[in-house]
Enzyme design. Structure first.
Site, PDB file in Angstrom:
ATOM      1  N   ARG A 107      41.848  66.169 109.470  1.00  0.00           N
ATOM      2  CA  ARG A 107      41.273  65.247 108.509  1.00  0.00           C
ATOM      3  C   ARG A 107      42.359  64.718 107.597  1.00  0.00           C
ATOM      4  NH1 ARG A 107      36.576  66.868 104.363  1.00  0.00           N
ATOM      5  NH2 ARG A 107      38.039  68.548 104.006  1.00  0.00           N
ATOM      6  N   THR A 111      41.699  59.504 103.357  1.00  0.00           N
ATOM      7  CA  THR A 111      40.631  58.659 103.919  1.00  0.00           C
ATOM      8  C   THR A 111      39.470  59.503 104.433  1.00  0.00           C
ATOM      9  OG1 THR A 111      41.566  58.763 106.131  1.00  0.00           O
ATOM     10  CG2 THR A 111      42.369  56.987 104.717  1.00  0.00           C
ATOM     11  N   ASP A 207      40.728  77.638 106.869  1.00  0.00           N
ATOM     12  CA  ASP A 207      41.496  78.479 105.938  1.00  0.00           C
ATOM     13  C   ASP A 207      40.932  79.887 105.874  1.00  0.00           C
ATOM     14  OD1 ASP A 207      43.390  76.649 105.257  1.00  0.00           O
ATOM     15  OD2 ASP A 207      42.417  76.000 103.396  1.00  0.00           O
TER      16      ASP A 207
HETATM   17  N1  URA Z   1      35.461  71.446 106.822  1.00  0.00           N
HETATM   18  C1  URA Z   1      35.342  72.685 106.300  1.00  0.00           C
HETATM   19  O1  URA Z   1      36.000  73.620 106.745  1.00  0.00           O
HETATM   20  N2  URA Z   1      34.467  72.866 105.286  1.00  0.00           N
HETATM   21  C2  URA Z   1      33.714  71.874 104.778  1.00  0.00           C
HETATM   22  O2  URA Z   1      32.916  72.109 103.869  1.00  0.00           O
HETATM   23  C3  URA Z   1      33.858  70.588 105.343  1.00  0.00           C
HETATM   24  C4  URA Z   1      34.740  70.399 106.356  1.00  0.00           C
END
Ligand code: URA
Length: 213
Positions: A107, A111, A207
């Protein structure tokens, strides 16, 4: 859009109990990983409920018997990197012979749109029954990009998208992106915050799985 039978929620007490462990910010990484694996196993079990069966004639120690065996397309699991990796072991416990393809989508933090950085799929992916794995269906951006990528790679028939927590926004976007897709989720949460995290959610799944918070 009607969600009808295109969204399956695993509304089971054991699933909800384990999900609470994932949501708790005090759950350490090792336990978080274990529970992600367990929930992925349950979800894969549910999402393979409609695998076709064929009769096979066998001999039990007592009598001849018309038994059932899975037939039809072979299975591929496609985790979206990196959090989807946490779901692979649980899925493979249900179907150990499945092949695993990897799709790297990350991601863009500004954006919030997905960027592909890696892909490696089984050569015969087009003829397989495909299960995409990603614990969080948030905006639906990387999920949509992954499904489009798989269609371009020749995947036909129903794609099953397995996540643990989803947001209504992501569900809408993903169902609109592909006509032949079913979403499996353990929960549909309230929505997204300004950083595109699911609320209440469980934080950043990648994470927490890999201990990189
Ligand atoms: N990705 C994640 O790991 N957690 C979220 O809340 C949204 C996207």
């Amino acid at each position: 859009m009607e969600w009808n039978d295109r969204v399956v929620v695993l509304d089971h007490p054991i699933v909800q109990h384990k999900l609470a462990i994932l949501r708790d910010k005090h759950t350490p990484s090792n336990e978080f990983r274990d529970v992600v694996r367990e929930l992925s196993l349950f979800e894969t079990y549910e999402a393979t409920r409609d695998l076709p069966l064929t009769n096979v004639f066998i001999q039990t120690p007592i009598a001849p018997f018309d038994a059932k065996q899975i037939t039809g397309r072979k299975v591929a699991f496609v985790p979206i990197l990196r959090a989807g990796l946490g779901m692979v072991d649980g899925a493979l416990e249900v179907i150990p012979r499945a092949r695993v393809g990897h799709l790297g989508m990350q991601r863009n933090e500004e954006t919030h749109e997905p960027e592909s950085y890696y892909d490696k799929l089984p050569r015969d992916i087009a003829s397989r029954r495909v299960y995409v794995l990603d614990p969080m269906l948030a905006t639906g951006g990387s999920a949509e990009a992954a499904v489009k990528y798989l269609r371009e790679a020749g995947v036909s028939g129903t794609i099953r998208f397995l996540c643990l927590v989803s947001a209504p926004e992501g569900i809408e976007r993903l169902l609109a992106a592909d006509d032949d897709l079913i979403i499996y989720t353990c929960a549909i949460d309230d929505g997204l915050n300004e950083n595109a995290y699911i609320v209440p959610g469980l934080g950043d799944a990648g994470d927490r799985i890999f201990g990189t918070e």
